[in-house]
Scaffold this motif. Sequence first.
Motif, PDB file in Angstrom:
ATOM      1  N   ILE A 246       0.847  -1.189   0.000  1.00  0.00           N
ATOM      2  CA  ILE A 246       0.000   0.000   0.000  1.00  0.00           C
ATOM      3  C   ILE A 246       0.883   1.238   0.000  1.00  0.00           C
ATOM      4  O   ILE A 246       1.783   1.373   0.833  1.00  0.00           O
ATOM      5  N   ALA A 247       0.620   2.156  -0.925  1.00  0.00           N
ATOM      6  CA  ALA A 247       1.399   3.393  -0.993  1.00  0.00           C
ATOM      7  C   ALA A 247       1.263   4.167   0.313  1.00  0.00           C
ATOM      8  O   ALA A 247       0.153   4.327   0.835  1.00  0.00           O
ATOM      9  N   PRO A 248       2.368   4.647   0.865  1.00  0.00           N
ATOM     10  CA  PRO A 248       2.286   5.399   2.127  1.00  0.00           C
ATOM     11  C   PRO A 248       1.655   6.770   1.924  1.00  0.00           C
ATOM     12  O   PRO A 248       1.835   7.407   0.884  1.00  0.00           O
ATOM     13  N   GLY A 249       0.909   7.214   2.924  1.00  0.00           N
ATOM     14  CA  GLY A 249       0.307   8.540   2.851  1.00  0.00           C
ATOM     15  C   GLY A 249       1.355   9.617   2.643  1.00  0.00           C
ATOM     16  O   GLY A 249       2.417   9.583   3.253  1.00  0.00           O
ATOM     17  N   GLY A 250       1.051  10.559   1.770  1.00  0.00           N
ATOM     18  CA  GLY A 250       1.963  11.667   1.512  1.00  0.00           C
ATOM     19  C   GLY A 250       2.982  11.402   0.426  1.00  0.00           C
ATOM     20  O   GLY A 250       3.751  12.300   0.068  1.00  0.00           O
ATOM     21  N   PHE A 251       3.015  10.193  -0.146  1.00  0.00           N
ATOM     22  CA  PHE A 251       3.991   9.835  -1.176  1.00  0.00           C
ATOM     23  C   PHE A 251       3.300   9.195  -2.377  1.00  0.00           C
ATOM     24  O   PHE A 251       2.430   8.332  -2.218  1.00  0.00           O
ATOM     25  N   HIS A 252       3.710   9.607  -3.577  1.00  0.00           N
ATOM     26  CA  HIS A 252       3.353   8.849  -4.771  1.00  0.00           C
ATOM     27  C   HIS A 252       4.186   7.575  -4.800  1.00  0.00           C
ATOM     28  O   HIS A 252       5.356   7.570  -4.384  1.00  0.00           O
ATOM     29  N   MET A 253       3.605   6.504  -5.308  1.00  0.00           N
ATOM     30  CA  MET A 253       4.338   5.256  -5.460  1.00  0.00           C
ATOM     31  C   MET A 253       4.436   4.898  -6.938  1.00  0.00           C
ATOM     32  O   MET A 253       3.447   4.932  -7.659  1.00  0.00           O
ATOM     33  N   THR A 254       5.641   4.570  -7.389  1.00  0.00           N
ATOM     34  CA  THR A 254       5.876   4.075  -8.739  1.00  0.00           C
ATOM     35  C   THR A 254       6.683   2.785  -8.644  1.00  0.00           C
ATOM     36  O   THR A 254       7.125   2.390  -7.562  1.00  0.00           O
ATOM     37  N   LEU A 255       6.866   2.134  -9.780  1.00  0.00           N
ATOM     38  CA  LEU A 255       7.626   0.888  -9.833  1.00  0.00           C
ATOM     39  C   LEU A 255       8.827   1.053 -10.748  1.00  0.00           C
ATOM     40  O   LEU A 255       8.762   1.752 -11.759  1.00  0.00           O
ATOM     41  N   VAL A 262      11.383  -6.225  -9.694  1.00  0.00           N
ATOM     42  CA  VAL A 262      10.652  -4.958  -9.725  1.00  0.00           C
ATOM     43  C   VAL A 262      10.542  -4.437  -8.299  1.00  0.00           C
ATOM     44  O   VAL A 262      10.167  -5.172  -7.379  1.00  0.00           O
ATOM     45  N   GLU A 263      10.887  -3.161  -8.098  1.00  0.00           N
ATOM     46  CA  GLU A 263      10.878  -2.549  -6.773  1.00  0.00           C
ATOM     47  C   GLU A 263       9.983  -1.317  -6.760  1.00  0.00           C
ATOM     48  O   GLU A 263       9.681  -0.733  -7.807  1.00  0.00           O
ATOM     49  N   THR A 264       9.603  -0.915  -5.564  1.00  0.00           N
ATOM     50  CA  THR A 264       8.844   0.325  -5.394  1.00  0.00           C
ATOM     51  C   THR A 264       9.780   1.516  -5.309  1.00  0.00           C
ATOM     52  O   THR A 264      10.917   1.412  -4.845  1.00  0.00           O
ATOM     53  N   ALA A 265       9.297   2.648  -5.775  1.00  0.00           N
ATOM     54  CA  ALA A 265       9.984   3.927  -5.598  1.00  0.00           C
ATOM     55  C   ALA A 265       8.946   4.926  -5.098  1.00  0.00           C
ATOM     56  O   ALA A 265       7.770   4.865  -5.480  1.00  0.00           O
ATOM     57  N   LEU A 266       9.362   5.832  -4.223  1.00  0.00           N
ATOM     58  CA  LEU A 266       8.459   6.814  -3.643  1.00  0.00           C
ATOM     59  C   LEU A 266       8.947   8.218  -3.963  1.00  0.00           C
ATOM     60  O   LEU A 266      10.152   8.464  -4.052  1.00  0.00           O
ATOM     61  N   ASN A 267       8.017   9.137  -4.142  1.00  0.00           N
ATOM     62  CA  ASN A 267       8.398  10.530  -4.343  1.00  0.00           C
ATOM     63  C   ASN A 267       7.315  11.445  -3.785  1.00  0.00           C
ATOM     64  O   ASN A 267       6.187  11.004  -3.504  1.00  0.00           O
ATOM     65  N   GLN A 268       7.670  12.683  -3.616  1.00  0.00           N
ATOM     66  CA  GLN A 268       6.719  13.691  -3.141  1.00  0.00           C
ATOM     67  C   GLN A 268       6.523  14.779  -4.188  1.00  0.00           C
ATOM     68  O   GLN A 268       6.469  15.975  -3.882  1.00  0.00           O
TER      69      GLN A 268
END
Length: 368
Positions: A246-255, A262-268
Amino acid sequence: MSDMIRVLVVDDSVVIRKMVSDVLASDPAIEVIGVAANGSIALDKIDKLKPDLITLDIEMPVMDGLETLKELRKLHPRLKVIMFSTLTERGARASLDALSLGANDYVTKPANVGSVAAAQQCLRDELIPKIKGFFHRGPALPAKAPVPAPAKQPVASPVVSPAASVRPGLRQRVDIVAIGISTGGPNALMEMVPTLPKNFPVPIVIVQHMPEMFTKLLADRLDQKSDIQVREAAAGDKLAPGLALIAPGGFHMTLVRKGAVVETALNQDAPENSCRPAVDVLFRSVSDLYGANVLAVIMTGMGQDGMLGCQKIKAAGGQVIAQDKESSVVWGMPGAVAGAGLSEELIPLNRLGSEITRRVQAARFGSK
């Protein structure tokens, strides 16, 4: 005006009651018909004033929000309730408890925003759209959209097996399930995710519109109740079969793909559709990596986040399904997808888990 939305504001703080009342009263579609300083007073006023919706503070003297909600649901099961909570772990836990007790949604109290005007704007941006969303009929369904069969009784958790039946025409292999969900989502996920089998053969990625702290607590509760693993995503998490992130609150999640992994990447980056995390951001990324091998699922939620992402997935040859109107708390997001002609099928919540499983296994066990 008879068509105005009648709201009762319940909060023990005089300052918050006035702020919320003033913000709501500034909208021509909303009428604040009263205020109450605790749950006991609120229950009495509900019978007299007959509101369409109440905003309900969680922490109050005499009778707090959770106690009030329990009593309210015995007498007024259909009255719309939006909880008011603090952006803390305690507030997040109480908000999730309130949703499980029948609250329709929640907002977090403005904190550390710099001024009264900024706090009012936060309420205006978050609370008013939620109130209006409950009384909006949603986009019309195009004639060409498939009409679901009447809802069946809840089914037992499916078990993935080669012998399971496969619907004709579902031949494209699914290598990932991507879910977008918002208003009404925690309860819907708590009903749907536990129906997925332990040996679920592909990874699942989810955007649920929630603030920080809330998403971790939701993931923890889902993990405790489900056969699959459920976690709040962190940067660099590796996708795996039977794991829902589940994508964390406050962050976009991409792969991102790193060799065979395949890994997750997070950004604001800036919010999209006024949301961060946004469904569209995740769906674009999923489509870029998996092409036609995607099953996108749009569930209950306000607005239309996910529609553009579904367009991209559909154009790449992937599959798109959506929750039906009758079982959605708000048919905004799934309604937008259906209205755009993107959803192959509209599915009741009590059948959604089994349908996801069926589509995932369709090409995996030799269906031609």
